[in-house]
Scaffold this motif. Structure first.
Motif, mmCIF file in Angstrom:
data_model
loop_
_atom_site.group_PDB
_atom_site.id
_atom_site.type_symbol
_atom_site.label_atom_id
_atom_site.label_comp_id
_atom_site.label_asym_id
_atom_site.label_seq_id
_atom_site.Cartn_x
_atom_site.Cartn_y
_atom_site.Cartn_z
ATOM 1 N N LEU A 161 3.998 4.461 -9.894
ATOM 2 C CA LEU A 161 3.504 4.694 -11.256
ATOM 3 C C LEU A 161 2.031 4.308 -11.376
ATOM 4 C CD1 LEU A 161 6.607 3.371 -13.196
ATOM 5 C CD2 LEU A 161 5.786 5.728 -13.206
ATOM 6 N N ILE A 162 1.646 3.228 -10.726
ATOM 7 C CA ILE A 162 0.249 2.792 -10.764
ATOM 8 C C ILE A 162 -0.647 3.778 -10.019
ATOM 9 C CG2 ILE A 162 -1.365 0.999 -9.989
ATOM 10 C CD1 ILE A 162 0.296 0.175 -12.398
ATOM 11 N N ARG A 163 -0.162 4.256 -8.888
ATOM 12 C CA ARG A 163 -0.960 5.177 -8.065
ATOM 13 C C ARG A 163 -0.793 6.643 -8.472
ATOM 14 N NH1 ARG A 163 0.180 4.309 -1.948
ATOM 15 N NH2 ARG A 163 -1.135 6.157 -1.956
ATOM 16 N N LYS A 164 0.101 6.889 -9.448
ATOM 17 C CA LYS A 164 0.340 8.243 -9.956
ATOM 18 C C LYS A 164 0.924 9.162 -8.892
ATOM 19 C CE LYS A 164 -3.375 7.686 -13.320
ATOM 20 N NZ LYS A 164 -4.648 8.204 -13.843
ATOM 21 N N ILE A 165 1.820 8.603 -8.086
ATOM 22 C CA ILE A 165 2.622 9.398 -7.164
ATOM 23 C C ILE A 165 4.069 8.963 -7.347
ATOM 24 C CG2 ILE A 165 0.753 9.681 -5.505
ATOM 25 C CD1 ILE A 165 2.032 7.576 -3.781
ATOM 26 N N ASN A 166 5.005 9.745 -6.822
ATOM 27 C CA ASN A 166 6.410 9.406 -7.035
ATOM 28 C C ASN A 166 6.884 8.380 -6.013
ATOM 29 O OD1 ASN A 166 9.548 9.976 -6.760
ATOM 30 N ND2 ASN A 166 8.876 10.685 -8.766
ATOM 31 N N GLY A 167 7.471 7.308 -6.491
ATOM 32 C CA GLY A 167 7.939 6.233 -5.619
ATOM 33 C C GLY A 167 9.445 6.080 -5.607
ATOM 34 N N VAL A 168 10.177 7.146 -5.940
ATOM 35 C CA VAL A 168 11.634 7.104 -5.938
ATOM 36 C C VAL A 168 12.149 7.876 -4.732
ATOM 37 C CG1 VAL A 168 13.734 7.539 -7.246
ATOM 38 C CG2 VAL A 168 11.592 7.058 -8.455
ATOM 39 N N GLY A 169 13.034 7.280 -3.955
ATOM 40 C CA GLY A 169 13.543 7.953 -2.775
ATOM 41 C C GLY A 169 14.983 7.577 -2.480
ATOM 42 N N VAL A 170 15.516 8.158 -1.423
ATOM 43 C CA VAL A 170 16.862 7.811 -0.950
ATOM 44 C C VAL A 170 16.730 6.862 0.237
ATOM 45 C CG1 VAL A 170 17.921 9.936 -1.756
ATOM 46 C CG2 VAL A 170 16.920 9.866 0.521
ATOM 47 N N THR A 171 17.714 6.002 0.394
ATOM 48 C CA THR A 171 17.658 4.997 1.442
ATOM 49 C C THR A 171 17.874 5.632 2.814
ATOM 50 O OG1 THR A 171 18.422 3.257 -0.037
ATOM 51 C CG2 THR A 171 18.701 2.878 2.318
ATOM 52 N N ILE A 195 5.659 -2.834 0.714
ATOM 53 C CA ILE A 195 4.940 -2.954 1.986
ATOM 54 C C ILE A 195 4.056 -1.731 2.191
ATOM 55 C CG2 ILE A 195 5.156 -3.163 4.490
ATOM 56 C CD1 ILE A 195 7.796 -4.591 4.077
ATOM 57 N N THR A 196 4.650 -0.537 2.170
ATOM 58 C CA THR A 196 3.882 0.698 2.295
ATOM 59 C C THR A 196 4.438 1.737 1.326
ATOM 60 O OG1 THR A 196 5.303 1.635 4.034
ATOM 61 C CG2 THR A 196 3.423 0.292 4.739
ATOM 62 N N LEU A 197 3.576 2.636 0.904
ATOM 63 C CA LEU A 197 3.981 3.771 0.070
ATOM 64 C C LEU A 197 3.135 4.965 0.473
ATOM 65 C CD1 LEU A 197 5.590 4.981 -2.278
ATOM 66 C CD2 LEU A 197 3.807 4.168 -3.823
ATOM 67 N N GLY A 198 3.756 5.909 1.190
ATOM 68 C CA GLY A 198 3.041 7.091 1.654
ATOM 69 C C GLY A 198 3.423 8.320 0.869
ATOM 70 N N GLY A 199 3.182 9.476 1.462
ATOM 71 C CA GLY A 199 3.466 10.725 0.780
ATOM 72 C C GLY A 199 4.937 10.932 0.516
ATOM 73 N N ARG A 200 5.808 10.546 1.485
ATOM 74 C CA ARG A 200 7.247 10.699 1.304
ATOM 75 C C ARG A 200 8.024 9.432 1.648
ATOM 76 N NH1 ARG A 200 9.973 15.719 3.971
ATOM 77 N NH2 ARG A 200 11.677 14.915 2.690
ATOM 78 N N CYS A 201 7.486 8.588 2.506
ATOM 79 C CA CYS A 201 8.200 7.384 2.949
ATOM 80 C C CYS A 201 7.664 6.147 2.255
ATOM 81 C CB CYS A 201 8.081 7.226 4.461
ATOM 82 S SG CYS A 201 8.890 8.540 5.393
ATOM 83 N N MET A 202 8.541 5.182 2.060
ATOM 84 C CA MET A 202 8.166 3.935 1.395
ATOM 85 C C MET A 202 8.999 2.789 1.955
ATOM 86 S SD MET A 202 9.824 5.420 -2.077
ATOM 87 C CE MET A 202 9.279 7.050 -1.549
ATOM 88 N N THR A 203 8.382 1.626 2.091
ATOM 89 C CA THR A 203 9.047 0.463 2.669
ATOM 90 C C THR A 203 8.783 -0.761 1.801
ATOM 91 O OG1 THR A 203 8.670 1.375 4.882
ATOM 92 C CG2 THR A 203 9.327 -0.927 4.752
ATOM 93 N N SER A 204 9.791 -1.595 1.655
ATOM 94 C CA SER A 204 9.648 -2.831 0.885
ATOM 95 C C SER A 204 10.508 -3.919 1.520
ATOM 96 C CB SER A 204 10.042 -2.614 -0.581
ATOM 97 O OG SER A 204 11.328 -2.021 -0.662
ATOM 98 N N ASN A 223 13.840 0.840 3.836
ATOM 99 C CA ASN A 223 13.007 2.039 4.001
ATOM 100 C C ASN A 223 13.640 3.194 3.257
ATOM 101 O OD1 ASN A 223 10.570 3.112 5.591
ATOM 102 N ND2 ASN A 223 12.126 4.651 6.004
ATOM 103 N N LYS A 224 12.842 3.869 2.422
ATOM 104 C CA LYS A 224 13.335 4.998 1.643
ATOM 105 C C LYS A 224 12.442 6.209 1.873
ATOM 106 C CE LYS A 224 15.225 4.042 -2.415
ATOM 107 N NZ LYS A 224 16.651 3.744 -2.179
ATOM 108 N N MET A 225 12.984 7.362 1.504
ATOM 109 C CA MET A 225 12.250 8.618 1.701
ATOM 110 C C MET A 225 12.568 9.574 0.572
ATOM 111 S SD MET A 225 12.417 11.147 5.011
ATOM 112 C CE MET A 225 11.364 12.592 5.118
ATOM 113 N N GLN A 226 11.568 10.295 0.135
ATOM 114 C CA GLN A 226 11.817 11.333 -0.866
ATOM 115 C C GLN A 226 12.477 12.521 -0.199
ATOM 116 O OE1 GLN A 226 9.059 12.695 -3.759
ATOM 117 N NE2 GLN A 226 7.998 10.740 -3.904
ATOM 118 N N PRO A 227 13.639 12.952 -0.707
ATOM 119 C CA PRO A 227 14.301 14.114 -0.100
ATOM 120 C C PRO A 227 13.575 15.406 -0.458
ATOM 121 C CG PRO A 227 15.483 13.416 -2.050
ATOM 122 C CD PRO A 227 14.387 12.407 -1.836
ATOM 123 N N ASN A 228 13.822 16.421 0.323
ATOM 124 C CA ASN A 228 13.295 17.752 0.043
ATOM 125 C C ASN A 228 14.121 18.349 -1.087
ATOM 126 O OD1 ASN A 228 12.627 20.517 0.008
ATOM 127 N ND2 ASN A 228 12.088 20.471 2.199
#
Length: 232
Positions: A161-171, A195-204, A223-228
């Motif tokens: 939300l702060i970076r204006k990208i989507n940070g919701v993904g599946v585990t 920890i990281t938030l990329g284009g599709r992958c995110m880690t915390s 580790n989560k990833m935005q599905p297609n």
């Protein structure tokens, strides 16, 4: 005022210095006159369809008692995402435990040891009750895994939300270390950090502690990833 790099690849994180949270608003990410456009920084691009959009979800929970420096709308949208995605309807198994989780703090701040990159942290609390126990009278490991999965995902939502990208993904993967048991009556304090938030992958990462004693109950990486969306 925010100062963002002019060019970013999907896996790079923008560096924030003296970030002005007041410039953010719930609709700024989709407005053609967003803060980045007005200040001459990287222009907003049309967002591709996302799996779960926090701004489209119904309001959930009371954020008036949530501490931390995150903007109020970020606290609310984080709550909304947790309520809609983490709990589901009242007849869902997750609802019986998740409805008692309370977020008490949401923070976003630059890390000087990481070149000023932003880090999000959320703190949630929940009391261990009988419905959460195993046959030995202790918090069930599966129940704790659910709590970690849902709470540890929230820093990515906040940072997105702060970076204006989507940070919701599946585990994709979750690594949990169980350090000590938690009997009924224990108040869990679940501290989750991005920890990281990329284009599709995110880690915390996450630590679950006994609020009263400070005893470490569990720690985890998620580790989560935005599905297609087109394949769903």
């Amino acid at each position: 005022m925010s100062r963002l790099p002019q060019v970013l690849t999907p896996t790079e994180e923008p560096i924030f210095e003296d970030y002005d949270f007041a410039s953010l608003s719930p609709s700024s990410s989709s407005s053609p006159t967003s803060t980045s456009a007005r200040t001459g920084s990287r222009p907003s691009l049309p967002r591709a369809p996302v799996w779960v959009d926090p701004e489209s979800l119904p309001k959930y929970g009371d954020t008036s008692r949530i501490g931390g420096n995150a903007p109020e709308f970020v606290k609310q949208l984080n709550n909304n995402t947790f309520g809609a995605y983490g709990l589901g309807d009242k007849d869902c198994i997750a609802y019986t435990v998740g409805k008692d989780v309370r977020f008490v703090e949401v923070n976003v701040e630059p890390r000087s040891d990481r070149g000023g990159r932003m880090e999000a942290m959320t703190v949630a609390e929940v009391d261990v009750t009988k419905k959460m126990l195993n046959g030995a009278g202790m918090l069930h490991g599966g129940c704790l895994a659910y709590l970690i999965d849902m709470c540890c995902a929230t820093p990515s939502v906040v940072l997105g939300l702060i970076r204006k990208i989507n940070g919701v993904g599946v585990t994709q993967a979750m690594n949990i270390l169980y350090h000590s048991p938690a009997p009924s009556g224990t108040r869990l304090r679940i501290i989750s950090t991005s920890i990281t938030l990329g284009g599709r992958c995110m880690t915390s990462r996450c630590e679950v502690i006994d609020h009263r004693t400070g005893r470490l109950i569990a720690s985890a990486f998620l580790n989560k990833m935005q599905p297609n969306v087109a394949k769903l």
